[in-house]
Design an enzyme around this catalytic site. Structure first.
Site, mmCIF file in Angstrom:
data_model
loop_
_atom_site.group_PDB
_atom_site.id
_atom_site.type_symbol
_atom_site.label_atom_id
_atom_site.label_comp_id
_atom_site.label_asym_id
_atom_site.label_seq_id
_atom_site.Cartn_x
_atom_site.Cartn_y
_atom_site.Cartn_z
ATOM 1 N N ARG A 217 2.547 -7.318 14.012
ATOM 2 C CA ARG A 217 1.864 -6.290 13.216
ATOM 3 C C ARG A 217 0.755 -6.886 12.360
ATOM 4 O O ARG A 217 -0.321 -6.288 12.215
ATOM 5 C CB ARG A 217 2.880 -5.550 12.336
ATOM 6 C CG ARG A 217 3.869 -4.704 13.117
ATOM 7 C CD ARG A 217 4.879 -4.069 12.188
ATOM 8 N NE ARG A 217 4.257 -3.107 11.284
ATOM 9 C CZ ARG A 217 4.777 -2.732 10.129
ATOM 10 N NH1 ARG A 217 5.948 -3.248 9.732
ATOM 11 N NH2 ARG A 217 4.167 -1.845 9.372
ATOM 12 N N ARG B 31 14.131 -1.429 7.334
ATOM 13 C CA ARG B 31 13.542 -0.881 8.548
ATOM 14 C C ARG B 31 13.847 -1.797 9.729
ATOM 15 O O ARG B 31 13.869 -3.017 9.593
ATOM 16 C CB ARG B 31 12.022 -0.749 8.397
ATOM 17 C CG ARG B 31 11.593 0.397 7.504
ATOM 18 C CD ARG B 31 10.083 0.451 7.398
ATOM 19 N NE ARG B 31 9.647 1.559 6.557
ATOM 20 C CZ ARG B 31 8.482 1.606 5.929
ATOM 21 N NH1 ARG B 31 7.635 0.600 6.058
ATOM 22 N NH2 ARG B 31 8.151 2.633 5.183
ATOM 23 N N LYS C 273 0.819 -1.218 0.000
ATOM 24 C CA LYS C 273 0.000 0.000 0.000
ATOM 25 C C LYS C 273 0.848 1.261 0.000
ATOM 26 O O LYS C 273 0.482 2.260 -0.624
ATOM 27 C CB LYS C 273 -0.968 0.009 1.186
ATOM 28 C CG LYS C 273 -0.325 0.003 2.556
ATOM 29 C CD LYS C 273 -1.368 -0.089 3.653
ATOM 30 C CE LYS C 273 -0.717 -0.106 5.031
ATOM 31 N NZ LYS C 273 0.152 -1.293 5.235
ATOM 32 N N ARG D 202 -6.248 3.154 11.703
ATOM 33 C CA ARG D 202 -5.882 1.778 12.051
ATOM 34 C C ARG D 202 -6.879 1.115 12.987
ATOM 35 O O ARG D 202 -6.743 -0.071 13.283
ATOM 36 C CB ARG D 202 -4.486 1.753 12.682
ATOM 37 C CG ARG D 202 -3.407 2.211 11.728
ATOM 38 C CD ARG D 202 -2.025 1.987 12.285
ATOM 39 N NE ARG D 202 -1.000 2.425 11.352
ATOM 40 C CZ ARG D 202 0.297 2.217 11.517
ATOM 41 N NH1 ARG D 202 0.719 1.586 12.604
ATOM 42 N NH2 ARG D 202 1.163 2.648 10.628
ATOM 43 N N ARG E 27 12.320 -6.086 1.474
ATOM 44 C CA ARG E 27 11.961 -4.668 1.377
ATOM 45 C C ARG E 27 13.145 -3.758 1.689
ATOM 46 O O ARG E 27 13.894 -3.986 2.633
ATOM 47 C CB ARG E 27 10.789 -4.349 2.316
ATOM 48 C CG ARG E 27 10.285 -2.936 2.169
ATOM 49 C CD ARG E 27 8.882 -2.761 2.689
ATOM 50 N NE ARG E 27 8.786 -2.889 4.148
ATOM 51 C CZ ARG E 27 7.644 -2.721 4.812
ATOM 52 N NH1 ARG E 27 6.531 -2.448 4.155
ATOM 53 N NH2 ARG E 27 7.628 -2.840 6.126
#
Length: 231
Positions: free
Chosen positions: A181, A170, A26, A98, A137
């Site tokens: 998460r 990250r 996203k 969220r 990522r």
């Protein structure tokens, strides 16, 4: 590459939320879509990271015995950003709201200024694929641009396409943190699909497709015709 940039006058402003589990793409799609349409890309993750640098005392209280209300802090950050020139022609909220409290507060604020959401894009992806995506990522921290070693590689390995600066992983991109998460998303955020479906603005996207195919699907949901995406 060719990009179609739409005339801003005389068309409906984009006022959207992109929601989905971590690793669903996203953020990448929000950045590309916002850039193509010249609207604001607002990532609450980036906002909170900036808050940690600019106002560390408030940020610390969010995780201490003096805990401040996280929902109130985030909604104020979002409100302030929505009223800047960056969002003059519209906005995409990336990863916010969220939870239901945040969704209700956002709706109340947007209704009060006559700018209600007109689209919510939900990214759907199996959990096992999310783990594979997170492993590869890469992020350009100053801008928030994201890449993937396999799916959306930078032109030069480990280097941001725009600035030539180094890309990083990250700190939160670990299996243990990702597991928490993803579970948080299923427990707390995923239910917002019903909230927005009731308002007639929800569109669900199969995020397992190629980035270009996902972009084209998003464009279709907005009723736009895009020739190329910039991927």
């Amino acid at each position: 590459r060719i990009q179609i940039l739409f005339e801003m006058e005389g068309r409906q402003r984009i006022r959207a939320v992109f929601m989905g589990p971590p690793g669903a793409g996203k953020g990448t799609q929000a950045y590309s879509f916002a850039t193509t349409h010249q609207v604001g890309h607002l990532s609450t993750g980036d906002m909170l990271r900036d808050l940690a640098k600019t106002n560390p005392e408030v940020y610390k209280k969010m995780n201490s015995t003096e805990r401040v209300n996280l929902d109130d802090v985030v909604i104020e950050l979002v409100k302030n950003s929505l009223q800047t020139d960056v969002c003059k022609y519209g906005f995409i909220l990336d990863g916010f709201p969220r939870n239901l409290v945040q969704a209700e507060k956002l709706e109340k604020f947007l209704d009060s200024i006559g700018e209600p959401l007109n689209k919510v894009i939900q990214f759907k992806l199996e959990d096992n694929i999310l783990y594979d995506r997170i492993d590869g990522r890469l992020v350009h921290s100053p801008s928030g641009r994201t890449y993937h070693k396999a799916f959306i590689p930078p032109e030069v390995p480990g280097i941001d396409n725009v600035t030539g600066e180094s890309l990083t992983h990250r700190e939160t991109d670990t299996h243990e943190i990702l597991q928490r998460r993803i579970q948080f998303y299923h427990d707390t955020t995923e239910c917002l699909s019903e909230f927005y479906a009731e308002r007639g603005i929800l569109a669900t996207i199969d995020a397992a497709q190629t980035p270009n195919d996902v972009f084209q699907r998003i464009s279709h949901e907005f009723g736009k015709c895009i020739i190329t995406t910039g991927f």
